[in-house]
Design a protein around this motif. Structure first.
Motif, PDB file in Angstrom:
ATOM      1  N   ALA A  24       0.830  -1.203   0.000  1.00  0.00           N
ATOM      2  CA  ALA A  24       0.000   0.000   0.000  1.00  0.00           C
ATOM      3  C   ALA A  24       0.871   1.262   0.000  1.00  0.00           C
ATOM      4  O   ALA A  24       0.564   2.237  -0.691  1.00  0.00           O
ATOM      5  CB  ALA A  24      -0.935   0.015   1.202  1.00  0.00           C
ATOM      6  N   ALA A  25       1.964   1.230   0.752  1.00  0.00           N
ATOM      7  CA  ALA A  25       2.870   2.380   0.778  1.00  0.00           C
ATOM      8  C   ALA A  25       3.480   2.622  -0.600  1.00  0.00           C
ATOM      9  O   ALA A  25       3.590   3.768  -1.051  1.00  0.00           O
ATOM     10  CB  ALA A  25       3.969   2.171   1.816  1.00  0.00           C
ATOM     11  N   LYS A  26       3.857   1.545  -1.272  1.00  0.00           N
ATOM     12  CA  LYS A  26       4.422   1.685  -2.619  1.00  0.00           C
ATOM     13  C   LYS A  26       3.362   2.222  -3.584  1.00  0.00           C
ATOM     14  O   LYS A  26       3.651   3.073  -4.423  1.00  0.00           O
ATOM     15  CB  LYS A  26       4.967   0.346  -3.125  1.00  0.00           C
ATOM     16  N   GLN A  29       2.885   5.918  -3.023  1.00  0.00           N
ATOM     17  CA  GLN A  29       3.936   6.731  -3.650  1.00  0.00           C
ATOM     18  C   GLN A  29       3.579   7.041  -5.099  1.00  0.00           C
ATOM     19  O   GLN A  29       3.739   8.169  -5.560  1.00  0.00           O
ATOM     20  CB  GLN A  29       5.274   5.996  -3.607  1.00  0.00           C
ATOM     21  N   GLY A  30       3.113   6.039  -5.805  1.00  0.00           N
ATOM     22  CA  GLY A  30       2.722   6.247  -7.195  1.00  0.00           C
ATOM     23  C   GLY A  30       1.536   7.178  -7.325  1.00  0.00           C
ATOM     24  O   GLY A  30       1.499   8.033  -8.209  1.00  0.00           O
ATOM     25  N   LEU A  31       0.558   7.019  -6.444  1.00  0.00           N
ATOM     26  CA  LEU A  31      -0.622   7.881  -6.491  1.00  0.00           C
ATOM     27  C   LEU A  31      -0.249   9.332  -6.216  1.00  0.00           C
ATOM     28  O   LEU A  31      -0.726  10.250  -6.896  1.00  0.00           O
ATOM     29  CB  LEU A  31      -1.670   7.398  -5.485  1.00  0.00           C
ATOM     30  N   ILE A  32       0.601   9.548  -5.222  1.00  0.00           N
ATOM     31  CA  ILE A  32       1.005  10.912  -4.887  1.00  0.00           C
ATOM     32  C   ILE A  32       1.806  11.527  -6.026  1.00  0.00           C
ATOM     33  O   ILE A  32       1.619  12.691  -6.369  1.00  0.00           O
ATOM     34  CB  ILE A  32       1.799  10.939  -3.566  1.00  0.00           C
ATOM     35  N   GLY A  43      -7.004  18.014  -6.814  1.00  0.00           N
ATOM     36  CA  GLY A  43      -7.350  18.326  -5.432  1.00  0.00           C
ATOM     37  C   GLY A  43      -6.470  17.635  -4.420  1.00  0.00           C
ATOM     38  O   GLY A  43      -6.878  17.433  -3.280  1.00  0.00           O
ATOM     39  N   CYS A  44      -5.261  17.254  -4.796  1.00  0.00           N
ATOM     40  CA  CYS A  44      -4.353  16.613  -3.847  1.00  0.00           C
ATOM     41  C   CYS A  44      -4.148  17.521  -2.643  1.00  0.00           C
ATOM     42  O   CYS A  44      -3.997  18.720  -2.780  1.00  0.00           O
ATOM     43  CB  CYS A  44      -3.018  16.292  -4.506  1.00  0.00           C
ATOM     44  N   GLY A  45      -4.143  16.943  -1.484  1.00  0.00           N
ATOM     45  CA  GLY A  45      -4.006  17.706  -0.249  1.00  0.00           C
ATOM     46  C   GLY A  45      -5.341  17.888   0.452  1.00  0.00           C
ATOM     47  O   GLY A  45      -5.389  18.117   1.649  1.00  0.00           O
ATOM     48  N   ASP A  46      -6.418  17.759  -0.272  1.00  0.00           N
ATOM     49  CA  ASP A  46      -7.755  17.821   0.303  1.00  0.00           C
ATOM     50  C   ASP A  46      -7.979  16.563   1.133  1.00  0.00           C
ATOM     51  O   ASP A  46      -7.608  15.469   0.728  1.00  0.00           O
ATOM     52  CB  ASP A  46      -8.768  17.919  -0.849  1.00  0.00           C
ATOM     53  N   LYS A  47      -8.577  16.683   2.333  1.00  0.00           N
ATOM     54  CA  LYS A  47      -8.753  15.527   3.220  1.00  0.00           C
ATOM     55  C   LYS A  47      -9.526  14.401   2.545  1.00  0.00           C
ATOM     56  O   LYS A  47      -9.140  13.235   2.631  1.00  0.00           O
ATOM     57  CB  LYS A  47      -9.443  15.919   4.519  1.00  0.00           C
ATOM     58  N   MET A  53      -7.273   8.357  -1.739  1.00  0.00           N
ATOM     59  CA  MET A  53      -5.993   7.789  -2.174  1.00  0.00           C
ATOM     60  C   MET A  53      -5.556   6.665  -1.247  1.00  0.00           C
ATOM     61  O   MET A  53      -5.044   5.644  -1.708  1.00  0.00           O
ATOM     62  CB  MET A  53      -4.911   8.866  -2.249  1.00  0.00           C
ATOM     63  N   ALA A  54      -5.767   6.828   0.059  1.00  0.00           N
ATOM     64  CA  ALA A  54      -5.395   5.786   1.019  1.00  0.00           C
ATOM     65  C   ALA A  54      -6.212   4.514   0.770  1.00  0.00           C
ATOM     66  O   ALA A  54      -5.668   3.402   0.763  1.00  0.00           O
ATOM     67  CB  ALA A  54      -5.587   6.281   2.445  1.00  0.00           C
ATOM     68  N   ILE A  55      -7.502   4.676   0.549  1.00  0.00           N
ATOM     69  CA  ILE A  55      -8.365   3.523   0.264  1.00  0.00           C
ATOM     70  C   ILE A  55      -7.918   2.841  -1.025  1.00  0.00           C
ATOM     71  O   ILE A  55      -7.801   1.613  -1.091  1.00  0.00           O
ATOM     72  CB  ILE A  55      -9.844   3.967   0.182  1.00  0.00           C
TER      73      ILE A  55
END
Length: 71
Positions: A24-26, A29-32, A43-47, A53-55
């Motif tokens: 999930a961490a890897k 990284q790709g998503l970010i 809208g990256c940074g929006d809660k 993205m975490a899901i």
């Protein structure tokens, strides 16, 4: 270890990382990194976007684990 997250709350960090967490961490990284290219994640940074993205990262990790055991 407990860490104070200035924005949301106090969270407990586990010292062990599962293979699922690692994948999930890897994926995260790709998503970010996609945030600033091609507008894939606007809208990256929006809660709410961060939660999505975490899901998604864990969904990718679950798929990776499934593929790993089906080979």
């Amino acid at each position: 270890m407990t860490v104070k997250n200035e924005t949301y709350c106090t969270i407990k960090i586990e010292t062990e990382v599962s293979l699922r967490d690692y994948f999930a961490a890897k994926a995260m990284q790709g998503l970010i990194s996609a945030c600033n290219s091609e507008g894939i994640w606007t809208g990256c940074g929006d809660k709410k976007m961060n939660d999505n993205m975490a899901i998604t990262a864990y969904m990718v990790a679950d798929s990776m684990l499934k593929a790993r055991w089906e080979k």
